[in-house]
Motif scaffolding. Structure first.
Motif, short mmCIF file in Angstrom:
data_model
loop_
_atom_site.label_atom_id
_atom_site.label_comp_id
_atom_site.label_asym_id
_atom_site.label_seq_id
_atom_site.Cartn_x
_atom_site.Cartn_y
_atom_site.Cartn_z
N ALA A 1 -58.06 39.34 -15.78
CA ALA A 1 -58.34 38.96 -14.39
C ALA A 1 -57.56 37.72 -13.95
CB ALA A 1 -59.83 38.77 -14.18
N PRO A 2 -57.49 36.67 -14.76
CA PRO A 2 -56.69 35.51 -14.34
C PRO A 2 -55.21 35.86 -14.16
CG PRO A 2 -58.16 34.87 -16.11
CD PRO A 2 -58.24 36.36 -15.99
N SER A 3 -54.70 36.69 -15.02
CA SER A 3 -53.30 37.10 -14.91
C SER A 3 -53.08 37.93 -13.64
CB SER A 3 -52.91 37.91 -16.14
OG SER A 3 -51.56 38.26 -16.08
N ALA A 4 -53.99 38.84 -13.36
CA ALA A 4 -53.89 39.65 -12.14
C ALA A 4 -53.97 38.76 -10.90
CB ALA A 4 -54.99 40.71 -12.11
N LEU A 5 -54.83 37.75 -10.94
CA LEU A 5 -54.95 36.83 -9.81
C LEU A 5 -53.67 36.02 -9.62
CD1 LEU A 5 -56.80 35.82 -7.60
CD2 LEU A 5 -57.73 34.16 -9.20
N SER A 6 -53.02 35.66 -10.72
CA SER A 6 -51.75 34.94 -10.62
C SER A 6 -50.70 35.80 -9.92
CB SER A 6 -51.25 34.57 -12.02
OG SER A 6 -52.14 33.70 -12.64
N TRP A 7 -50.63 37.06 -10.30
CA TRP A 7 -49.68 37.98 -9.65
C TRP A 7 -50.05 38.17 -8.19
CZ3 TRP A 7 -45.10 39.70 -11.21
CH2 TRP A 7 -44.77 39.58 -12.55
N GLY B 1 -52.58 48.24 -15.47
CA GLY B 1 -53.83 47.99 -14.76
C GLY B 1 -53.60 47.38 -13.39
N ALA B 2 -54.46 46.42 -13.05
CA ALA B 2 -54.41 45.78 -11.73
C ALA B 2 -53.08 45.09 -11.48
CB ALA B 2 -55.56 44.79 -11.58
N ILE B 3 -52.52 44.52 -12.53
CA ILE B 3 -51.22 43.84 -12.39
C ILE B 3 -50.16 44.83 -11.96
CG2 ILE B 3 -49.41 42.62 -13.63
CD1 ILE B 3 -51.66 41.41 -15.38
N GLY B 4 -50.18 46.01 -12.53
CA GLY B 4 -49.22 47.04 -12.16
C GLY B 4 -49.34 47.44 -10.70
#
Length: 112
Positions: free
Chosen positions: A2-8, A60-63
């Motif tokens: 989740a933190p990584s996805a939020l960064s993106w 996932g969400a990052i993609g």
């Protein structure tokens, strides 16, 4: 994850902001033929989005955020090309750099 996805997603917000500004300008000054061409471009962007989302979904969400960013960048490219053409037809003396945010605004965004 989740933190990584939020960064993106934070980077994606910058991309959609640029898209909103450039598309608003195009819609304000473009003629009907250009808007028809833009609508066809949007169909192509949708196909690219679907393909990139299918490939990037494994992340996932990052993609999905990256796939959306690709879509928005393609839309920005169309708008930027039109804006440059529009500017050159009017022989405006300002360069493209004059329309970009200053270093203070960019530094503030980077620090946030």
């Amino acid at each position: 994850s989740a933190p990584s996805a939020l960064s993106w997603y934070c980077l994606y917000v910058l991309v959609i902001a640029m898209n909103g500004i450039t598309e608003a300008f195009v819609h304000a000054v473009a003629d009907e033929a250009t808007l028809d061409l833009f609508n066809r471009w949007l169909v192509l962007c949708s196909v690219v989005f679907l393909a990139s989302a299918a490939v990037l979904l494994r992340f996932g969400a990052i993609g999905l955020v990256i796939a959306n960013s690709i879509n928005m960048i393609l839309r920005i490219l169309f708008s930027a090309r039109y804006i440059l053409t529009w500017k050159n037809r009017r022989s405006l003396s300002k360069g493209v750099g004059d329309f970009l945010p200053g270093w203070i605004a960019l530094s503030s965004f980077a620090a946030a």
